[in-house]
Design a protein around this motif. Sequence first.
Motif, PDB file in Angstrom:
ATOM      1  N   ARG A 123       0.831  -1.212   0.000  1.00  0.00           N
ATOM      2  CA  ARG A 123       0.000   0.000   0.000  1.00  0.00           C
ATOM      3  C   ARG A 123       0.860   1.254   0.000  1.00  0.00           C
ATOM      4  NH1 ARG A 123      -4.670  -1.764   4.275  1.00  0.00           N
ATOM      5  NH2 ARG A 123      -5.686  -3.237   2.876  1.00  0.00           N
ATOM      6  N   ALA A 124       1.923   1.236   0.750  1.00  0.00           N
ATOM      7  CA  ALA A 124       2.818   2.398   0.796  1.00  0.00           C
ATOM      8  C   ALA A 124       3.514   2.590  -0.548  1.00  0.00           C
ATOM      9  CB  ALA A 124       3.838   2.226   1.906  1.00  0.00           C
ATOM     10  N   LYS A 125       3.914   1.493  -1.171  1.00  0.00           N
ATOM     11  CA  LYS A 125       4.532   1.590  -2.502  1.00  0.00           C
ATOM     12  C   LYS A 125       3.545   2.157  -3.511  1.00  0.00           C
ATOM     13  CE  LYS A 125       7.729  -2.262  -1.944  1.00  0.00           C
ATOM     14  NZ  LYS A 125       8.071  -3.617  -2.381  1.00  0.00           N
ATOM     15  N   TYR A 126       2.309   1.668  -3.444  1.00  0.00           N
ATOM     16  CA  TYR A 126       1.284   2.149  -4.378  1.00  0.00           C
ATOM     17  C   TYR A 126       1.001   3.633  -4.138  1.00  0.00           C
ATOM     18  CZ  TYR A 126      -3.064   2.495  -6.955  1.00  0.00           C
ATOM     19  OH  TYR A 126      -4.038   2.868  -7.828  1.00  0.00           O
ATOM     20  N   LEU A 127       0.916   4.050  -2.874  1.00  0.00           N
ATOM     21  CA  LEU A 127       0.683   5.458  -2.568  1.00  0.00           C
ATOM     22  C   LEU A 127       1.830   6.319  -3.076  1.00  0.00           C
ATOM     23  CD1 LEU A 127      -1.023   7.642  -1.214  1.00  0.00           C
ATOM     24  CD2 LEU A 127       0.216   7.156   0.901  1.00  0.00           C
ATOM     25  N   ALA A 128       3.054   5.860  -2.901  1.00  0.00           N
ATOM     26  CA  ALA A 128       4.215   6.605  -3.397  1.00  0.00           C
ATOM     27  C   ALA A 128       4.174   6.724  -4.918  1.00  0.00           C
ATOM     28  CB  ALA A 128       5.502   5.925  -2.956  1.00  0.00           C
ATOM     29  N   LEU A 129       3.790   5.640  -5.591  1.00  0.00           N
ATOM     30  CA  LEU A 129       3.678   5.675  -7.048  1.00  0.00           C
ATOM     31  C   LEU A 129       2.609   6.655  -7.497  1.00  0.00           C
ATOM     32  CD1 LEU A 129       4.261   4.528  -9.898  1.00  0.00           C
ATOM     33  CD2 LEU A 129       2.488   2.824  -9.432  1.00  0.00           C
ATOM     34  N   VAL A 134      -6.182  16.194  -2.456  1.00  0.00           N
ATOM     35  CA  VAL A 134      -7.002  15.631  -1.377  1.00  0.00           C
ATOM     36  C   VAL A 134      -8.054  14.687  -1.936  1.00  0.00           C
ATOM     37  CG1 VAL A 134      -8.680  16.214   0.425  1.00  0.00           C
ATOM     38  CG2 VAL A 134      -6.575  17.536   0.206  1.00  0.00           C
ATOM     39  N   VAL A 135      -8.715  15.085  -3.010  1.00  0.00           N
ATOM     40  CA  VAL A 135      -9.743  14.228  -3.622  1.00  0.00           C
ATOM     41  C   VAL A 135      -9.124  12.928  -4.132  1.00  0.00           C
ATOM     42  CG1 VAL A 135     -11.334  14.055  -5.585  1.00  0.00           C
ATOM     43  CG2 VAL A 135     -11.291  16.111  -4.182  1.00  0.00           C
ATOM     44  N   THR A 136      -7.939  13.013  -4.717  1.00  0.00           N
ATOM     45  CA  THR A 136      -7.262  11.811  -5.210  1.00  0.00           C
ATOM     46  C   THR A 136      -6.930  10.860  -4.065  1.00  0.00           C
ATOM     47  OG1 THR A 136      -6.284  13.086  -7.021  1.00  0.00           O
ATOM     48  CG2 THR A 136      -5.243  10.986  -6.478  1.00  0.00           C
ATOM     49  N   ILE A 137      -6.437  11.387  -2.953  1.00  0.00           N
ATOM     50  CA  ILE A 137      -6.106  10.540  -1.809  1.00  0.00           C
ATOM     51  C   ILE A 137      -7.353   9.929  -1.200  1.00  0.00           C
ATOM     52  CG2 ILE A 137      -5.172  10.571   0.544  1.00  0.00           C
ATOM     53  CD1 ILE A 137      -3.104  12.604  -0.472  1.00  0.00           C
ATOM     54  N   VAL A 138      -8.411  10.723  -1.024  1.00  0.00           N
ATOM     55  CA  VAL A 138      -9.663  10.198  -0.459  1.00  0.00           C
ATOM     56  C   VAL A 138     -10.249   9.130  -1.366  1.00  0.00           C
ATOM     57  CG1 VAL A 138     -12.054  10.801   0.115  1.00  0.00           C
ATOM     58  CG2 VAL A 138     -10.172  12.248   0.891  1.00  0.00           C
ATOM     59  N   HIS A 139     -10.216   9.359  -2.659  1.00  0.00           N
ATOM     60  CA  HIS A 139     -10.721   8.377  -3.614  1.00  0.00           C
ATOM     61  C   HIS A 139      -9.941   7.070  -3.509  1.00  0.00           C
ATOM     62  CE1 HIS A 139     -12.578   6.942  -7.311  1.00  0.00           C
ATOM     63  NE2 HIS A 139     -11.383   6.621  -7.744  1.00  0.00           N
ATOM     64  N   GLY A 140      -8.640   7.169  -3.410  1.00  0.00           N
ATOM     65  CA  GLY A 140      -7.803   5.973  -3.279  1.00  0.00           C
ATOM     66  C   GLY A 140      -8.060   5.234  -1.986  1.00  0.00           C
ATOM     67  N   VAL A 141      -8.248   5.967  -0.896  1.00  0.00           N
ATOM     68  CA  VAL A 141      -8.532   5.331   0.394  1.00  0.00           C
ATOM     69  C   VAL A 141      -9.877   4.628   0.347  1.00  0.00           C
ATOM     70  CG1 VAL A 141      -9.054   5.826   2.831  1.00  0.00           C
ATOM     71  CG2 VAL A 141      -7.068   6.871   1.741  1.00  0.00           C
ATOM     72  N   ARG A 142     -10.866   5.252  -0.278  1.00  0.00           N
ATOM     73  CA  ARG A 142     -12.188   4.595  -0.383  1.00  0.00           C
ATOM     74  C   ARG A 142     -12.095   3.304  -1.191  1.00  0.00           C
ATOM     75  NH1 ARG A 142     -16.636   8.051  -2.534  1.00  0.00           N
ATOM     76  NH2 ARG A 142     -17.888   6.312  -1.789  1.00  0.00           N
ATOM     77  N   HIS A 143     -11.334   3.311  -2.262  1.00  0.00           N
ATOM     78  CA  HIS A 143     -11.153   2.087  -3.046  1.00  0.00           C
ATOM     79  C   HIS A 143     -10.396   1.038  -2.236  1.00  0.00           C
ATOM     80  CE1 HIS A 143     -12.810   2.608  -7.015  1.00  0.00           C
ATOM     81  NE2 HIS A 143     -12.412   3.870  -7.004  1.00  0.00           N
ATOM     82  N   ASP A 144      -9.425   1.472  -1.460  1.00  0.00           N
ATOM     83  CA  ASP A 144      -8.656   0.540  -0.642  1.00  0.00           C
ATOM     84  C   ASP A 144      -9.532  -0.096   0.428  1.00  0.00           C
ATOM     85  OD1 ASP A 144      -6.292  -0.778   0.106  1.00  0.00           O
ATOM     86  OD2 ASP A 144      -5.933   0.694   1.685  1.00  0.00           O
ATOM     87  N   LEU A 145     -10.453   0.671   0.990  1.00  0.00           N
ATOM     88  CA  LEU A 145     -11.335   0.132   2.030  1.00  0.00           C
ATOM     89  C   LEU A 145     -12.372  -0.818   1.446  1.00  0.00           C
ATOM     90  CD1 LEU A 145     -11.918   3.293   4.251  1.00  0.00           C
ATOM     91  CD2 LEU A 145     -10.430   1.354   4.724  1.00  0.00           C
TER      92      LEU A 145
END
Length: 63
Positions: free
Chosen positions: A4-10, A50-61
């Motif tokens: 997850r950290a690697k994907y977030l960094a990418l 912020v929207v990109t991070i929230v969107h990614g977190v929602r998909h991750d959850l």
Amino acid sequence: MPDRAKYLALVLSLYLVAVAIVVTIVAAIFQRPFVDVTVNLAPAILIFLVVTIVHGVRHDLDS
């Protein structure tokens, strides 16, 4: 480093590259300095980040 950290960094690095390209194009079109355009677009850049991070977190959850 977890996957997850690697994907977030990418994703964040690709986001930074995309924003830099867009700001460079806008600066070239309007013939203004890069920093000036970046300051003017800063609110939009931050909102999109912020929207990109929230969107990614929602998909991750969801998974």
